[in-house]
Motif scaffolding. Sequence first.
Motif, PDB file in Angstrom:
ATOM      1  N   PHE A  94      28.540 -26.411 112.760  1.00 13.33           N
ATOM      2  CA  PHE A  94      29.256 -25.444 112.031  1.00 13.33           C
ATOM      3  C   PHE A  94      28.619 -24.400 111.516  1.00 13.33           C
ATOM      4  O   PHE A  94      29.292 -23.768 110.383  1.00 13.33           O
ATOM      5  CB  PHE A  94      29.343 -26.348 110.597  1.00 13.33           C
ATOM      6  CG  PHE A  94      30.340 -27.627 110.670  1.00 13.33           C
ATOM      7  CD1 PHE A  94      31.642 -27.674 111.540  1.00 13.33           C
ATOM      8  CD2 PHE A  94      30.110 -28.946 110.104  1.00 13.33           C
ATOM      9  CE1 PHE A  94      32.438 -28.692 111.564  1.00 13.33           C
ATOM     10  CE2 PHE A  94      31.044 -29.887 110.201  1.00 13.33           C
ATOM     11  CZ  PHE A  94      31.935 -29.816 110.899  1.00 13.33           C
ATOM     12  N   PHE A  95      27.783 -23.944 112.054  1.00 12.80           N
ATOM     13  CA  PHE A  95      26.621 -22.618 111.822  1.00 12.80           C
ATOM     14  C   PHE A  95      27.113 -21.628 112.864  1.00 12.80           C
ATOM     15  O   PHE A  95      26.901 -22.059 113.978  1.00 12.80           O
ATOM     16  CB  PHE A  95      25.445 -22.864 111.514  1.00 12.80           C
ATOM     17  CG  PHE A  95      25.072 -23.710 110.268  1.00 12.80           C
ATOM     18  CD1 PHE A  95      24.649 -22.849 109.422  1.00 12.80           C
ATOM     19  CD2 PHE A  95      25.076 -25.125 110.095  1.00 12.80           C
ATOM     20  CE1 PHE A  95      24.050 -23.446 107.962  1.00 12.80           C
ATOM     21  CE2 PHE A  95      24.762 -25.659 109.030  1.00 12.80           C
ATOM     22  CZ  PHE A  95      24.346 -24.737 107.918  1.00 12.80           C
ATOM     23  N   VAL A  96      27.145 -20.326 112.737  1.00 18.58           N
ATOM     24  CA  VAL A  96      27.125 -19.422 113.605  1.00 18.58           C
ATOM     25  C   VAL A  96      25.499 -19.115 114.255  1.00 18.58           C
ATOM     26  O   VAL A  96      24.427 -19.100 113.290  1.00 18.58           O
ATOM     27  CB  VAL A  96      27.455 -18.377 113.041  1.00 18.58           C
ATOM     28  CG1 VAL A  96      27.253 -16.878 113.645  1.00 18.58           C
ATOM     29  CG2 VAL A  96      28.998 -18.077 112.491  1.00 18.58           C
ATOM     30  N   LYS A  97      25.333 -19.131 115.524  1.00 18.59           N
ATOM     31  CA  LYS A  97      24.158 -19.093 115.984  1.00 18.59           C
ATOM     32  C   LYS A  97      23.844 -17.564 116.064  1.00 18.59           C
ATOM     33  O   LYS A  97      24.539 -16.632 115.940  1.00 18.59           O
ATOM     34  CB  LYS A  97      23.986 -19.521 117.431  1.00 18.59           C
ATOM     35  CG  LYS A  97      24.549 -20.961 117.328  1.00 18.59           C
ATOM     36  CD  LYS A  97      23.953 -21.992 116.829  1.00 18.59           C
ATOM     37  CE  LYS A  97      24.278 -23.426 116.834  1.00 18.59           C
ATOM     38  NZ  LYS A  97      25.833 -23.638 116.481  1.00 18.59           N
ATOM     39  N   ASP A  98      22.437 -17.167 115.970  1.00 21.38           N
ATOM     40  CA  ASP A  98      21.887 -16.055 116.021  1.00 21.38           C
ATOM     41  C   ASP A  98      22.337 -14.882 116.723  1.00 21.38           C
ATOM     42  O   ASP A  98      22.765 -13.781 116.288  1.00 21.38           O
ATOM     43  CB  ASP A  98      20.436 -15.804 115.993  1.00 21.38           C
ATOM     44  CG  ASP A  98      19.671 -16.691 114.728  1.00 21.38           C
ATOM     45  OD1 ASP A  98      20.458 -17.630 113.983  1.00 21.38           O
ATOM     46  OD2 ASP A  98      18.613 -16.538 114.713  1.00 21.38           O
ATOM     47  N   ASN A  99      22.688 -15.516 118.002  1.00 19.66           N
ATOM     48  CA  ASN A  99      23.098 -14.602 118.964  1.00 19.66           C
ATOM     49  C   ASN A  99      24.776 -14.101 119.292  1.00 19.66           C
ATOM     50  O   ASN A  99      25.160 -13.449 119.808  1.00 19.66           O
ATOM     51  CB  ASN A  99      22.761 -14.588 120.427  1.00 19.66           C
ATOM     52  CG  ASN A  99      23.333 -16.129 120.763  1.00 19.66           C
ATOM     53  OD1 ASN A  99      23.928 -16.830 120.231  1.00 19.66           O
ATOM     54  ND2 ASN A  99      23.145 -16.477 122.151  1.00 19.66           N
ATOM     55  N   GLU A 100      25.314 -14.989 118.238  1.00 21.06           N
ATOM     56  CA  GLU A 100      26.995 -15.030 118.405  1.00 21.06           C
ATOM     57  C   GLU A 100      27.452 -13.962 117.688  1.00 21.06           C
ATOM     58  O   GLU A 100      28.739 -13.647 117.819  1.00 21.06           O
ATOM     59  CB  GLU A 100      27.532 -16.343 117.787  1.00 21.06           C
ATOM     60  CG  GLU A 100      26.961 -17.629 118.627  1.00 21.06           C
ATOM     61  CD  GLU A 100      27.662 -18.917 118.387  1.00 21.06           C
ATOM     62  OE1 GLU A 100      27.434 -20.020 118.943  1.00 21.06           O
ATOM     63  OE2 GLU A 100      27.799 -19.175 116.906  1.00 21.06           O
TER      64      GLU A 100
END
Length: 572
Positions: A94-100
């Motif tokens: 449910f989280f945005v990953k750092d590279n997205e």
Amino acid sequence: MANINLDTIKDRTFDAIVIGSGASGGWAAKEFAEKGLKTLVLERGRNVEHVKDYPTTNMYPYEFDHRLETTYADKQANPIANRCYAYKEDSQHFFVKDNEHPYIQEKDFDWIRGYQVGGKSLLWARQTQRWSEYDFQGPQRDGFAVDWPIRYGDISPWYSYVERFVGISGNKDGIDTLPDGEFLPAFPLNAVEDHFKKSVQSKFKDRYIISARCAHLSKPEPIHIEQGRVKCQNRILCQRGCPFGGYFSSNASTIPWALKTGNLTLRPHSVVHSVIYDDKLNKAVGVKVVDTESLEELEFYAKVIFVNAATLNTNLILLNSKSARFPNGLGNDNGLLGKYVAFHNYTARISAEYDGLLEYRTDGRNPAGGGYIPNFRNVHKQETAFLRGWAAAFGASRTNVQDRSGAGIDLKNSLLDNSKWGNWNVHSHMMAETIPKENNSVWLDSEKIDKWGVPLLHISIDYAPDDWQRRADYYDQMTAMYEEAGFTNIKTSDDPRRPGNDIHEMGGVRMGHDSKTSLLNKWNQLHLCQNVYVTDGACMTSTGTQNPTLTYMALTARAVDHAVRSLAKGEI
């Protein structure tokens, strides 16, 4: 216009467009759809349907490959996400990953995001407190930011309206700094939390410890059953998505409620590039979208637009909404868009032990987390060298003491022995107001763009010297209260949180009386483009000390009511 087929313009035209489907966006969707307006909700992330798309919600710890821990590789790839307290193996989807969705950190800043239908309403800590008159008066009284164009009386009935639908557990505490609401039964304090409450309130007449107020159904009312939600099961697995709807999320509540009306169109995978402004009509006419799967550019049209993309993305969208009339961003004649962003300072903790009340121990789980200490600093008059104040969480628990010596069957039996208990452990963390400052700002890069063609966001937000003054005061005052309660082994600890890790960023599109010093009026309309409203955290003029989501939802319901009445009168 990009990729326009005239035969489909009608299909892409609505009465209202809502950008974002989190706590405030979900409320805008519900209110518009309930009032009969054909409403489009644009969500940049994937669709998440209640229960169906909660893949980990009923898993046991041993069913996870890494027993709920994130891997070393994940920590290396996602240091920002991993610093969030809720980012674990059971919730990382449910989280945005750092590279997205990259951004440019002028100063260290953790931008925590949840890109899916429901947004961060699936992940929030669910703490809900009303603002008081003192909070809305603060900037005018203390001479910072600009005066709020509303007061507590303007929003009080909307707090009640939202609370009844959401379901808030709490007590009628009768505290003027933290007004009472429409409450379900509170989750009670345990023995030591109650001891601390009585001790503090007998010694310090202006200080209170109350049962934390939270968006959990302790005893559902018919309106909650009608939503398909049931009593909170006290599982404390909320970040996975709750199949019972025991806590409030857009997914369990407002979005399905809006869908039932037949007036809502929900479009996930839709990155909003900008709001379209018509220079001839002198108003916004729609929204430009990039489909995340096809990368196709589309335009959708509506009479009124609500921007609820969460604080920093709302700033980004408006900054990128350029036209001949607004070359620096929609409504940004005064150059203040993206400035005076603020947040909450969570950088302090204090713990201790208590060797009393040993006839009691904790049993079960409290989804509210324990106690809450409303702000008592600089409320009625200026008492300190710093402006404003802080609130705090407080909790107490006991743990089983295990003898880990020995080997074989002796070790096994020792670990299974639950008869020995240690002293009570007590703990607290600070939630301090920060003062909006012009140099805490965001802006668009002039060259770098993301994969959807949207400029990257620069973030320059940091602590200030007065933030450390509030922290020192928290340590001093909490230590005095701990000592009064008979707690021992008191330890303070600085929490090395970066700004943003509190996930309470606010401002950049602040409300105010005057278009020269603010972006929004008292109804959350852009001063210079009044069919565009902003009701998420970006609209906040100051931060208060309270968890802010309840205020966003109340402002949203109030603003939709105004928008619908204004549309009927032909005023927007």
